[in-house]
Design an enzyme around this catalytic site. Structure first.
Site, PDB file in Angstrom:
ATOM      1  N   HIS A 152      -5.128 -17.537  -8.481  1.00  0.00           N
ATOM      2  CA  HIS A 152      -5.725 -17.250  -7.175  1.00  0.00           C
ATOM      3  C   HIS A 152      -7.150 -16.731  -7.302  1.00  0.00           C
ATOM      4  O   HIS A 152      -7.679 -16.540  -8.402  1.00  0.00           O
ATOM      5  CB  HIS A 152      -4.850 -16.271  -6.389  1.00  0.00           C
ATOM      6  CG  HIS A 152      -4.649 -14.924  -7.021  1.00  0.00           C
ATOM      7  ND1 HIS A 152      -5.672 -14.032  -7.244  1.00  0.00           N
ATOM      8  CD2 HIS A 152      -3.520 -14.297  -7.464  1.00  0.00           C
ATOM      9  CE1 HIS A 152      -5.204 -12.922  -7.783  1.00  0.00           C
ATOM     10  NE2 HIS A 152      -3.892 -13.061  -7.943  1.00  0.00           N
ATOM     11  N   CYS A 160      -0.497 -12.012 -11.886  1.00  0.00           N
ATOM     12  CA  CYS A 160      -1.018 -13.351 -11.608  1.00  0.00           C
ATOM     13  C   CYS A 160      -2.245 -13.650 -12.468  1.00  0.00           C
ATOM     14  O   CYS A 160      -2.587 -12.896 -13.377  1.00  0.00           O
ATOM     15  CB  CYS A 160      -1.364 -13.476 -10.126  1.00  0.00           C
ATOM     16  SG  CYS A 160       0.064 -13.306  -9.021  1.00  0.00           S
TER      17      CYS A 160
END
Length: 246
Positions: A152, A160
């Protein structure tokens, strides 16, 4: 105003025959803005490697320790990938080793694929991976393994791979075009480090007091070696213990 409109029309339409997926993606402001800002950049990178945006398959390869994400591409009719670019992963939570439970702050390690395209992410744009996969479920003894693992934007993370808002635009465009070209599962291989023989021996010695982790990495290294040697998408099964059979 007319020139701006014509440029927008050209950039938004300058892709492969448009699927319903791509048409839906283009409804979102951030995707349209990314196309205008980044389409020429990624097409130049592809052209320099003999590739085209309308005939593209991808593999993403991430390394946690050095914080890099490599993009490999090929034509849809080819079998061998070539490296297109390397991006910096801007932050990491947890430590080396796989993710085994919800709330452990770990970034997964293993063989995954993109299963979500989010054009309205709170982190600008995001590509979700299919954690937990079959191997994760068999390896973990926990009832709650967690989820929502993404590549992201932004530069913060809890498990992440944050790439910044600027660079996720390029990665997102690569991915939606590969899907538009027919690649239903874009592989994402997440390794703890570049698993060369030298690096593996160093980490094996460093983590000698954790034989379970070393055994997991030894299994993952087989896939690393195979991809680096053949530059082909990994074919594998998962055995009853959660080990990959490449």
């Amino acid at each position: 105003m007319k020139v701006t409109y014509l440029l927008l029309t050209f950039l938004l339409g300058n892709f492969a025959a448009e699927t319903a997926f791509m048409a839906e993606q283009k409804k979102f402001d951030r995707v349209r803005a990314a196309i205008i800002e980044k389409s020429q950049i990624i097409q130049q990178k592809l052209h320099s490697n003999g590739l085209e945006i309308d005939d593209l398959n991808l593999v993403f390869v991430a390394y946690k320790d050095c914080g890099e994400l490599e993009v490999y591409g090929k034509r849809t009719t080819e079998t061998t990938y070539k490296k297109i670019d390397t991006y910096k992963i801007r932050a990491r939570s947890g430590k080396l080793g796989p993710k085994r439970m919800e709330g452990d702050f770990q970034t997964p390690e293993g063989i995954y694929y993109i299963d979500t395209f989010n054009p309205t992410s709170q982190y600008h744009l995001s590509l979700g991976i299919n954690y937990p996969n079959q191997a994760d479920r068999k390896k973990s003894t926990e009832k709650k393994l967690g989820g929502d693992i993404y590549i992201h934007g932004s530069n913060v993370t809890v498990g992440c791979l944050p790439m910044t808002d600027d660079k996720i635009k390029e990665l997102y465009l690569y991915a939606i075009n590969a899907k538009n070209d027919g690649q239903t599962k874009i592989p994402v291989y997440i390794f703890p480090y570049k698993m060369t023989d030298i690096h593996f021996d160093l980490y094996k010695l460093k983590y000698a007091d954790n034989p379970e982790l070393v055994a997991f990495w030894s299994n993952l290294k087989v896939g690393y070696d195979k991809f680096m040697n053949d530059k082909q998408e990994l074919a594998y099964t998962v055995d009853k213990s959660g080990n990959y059979n490449f």
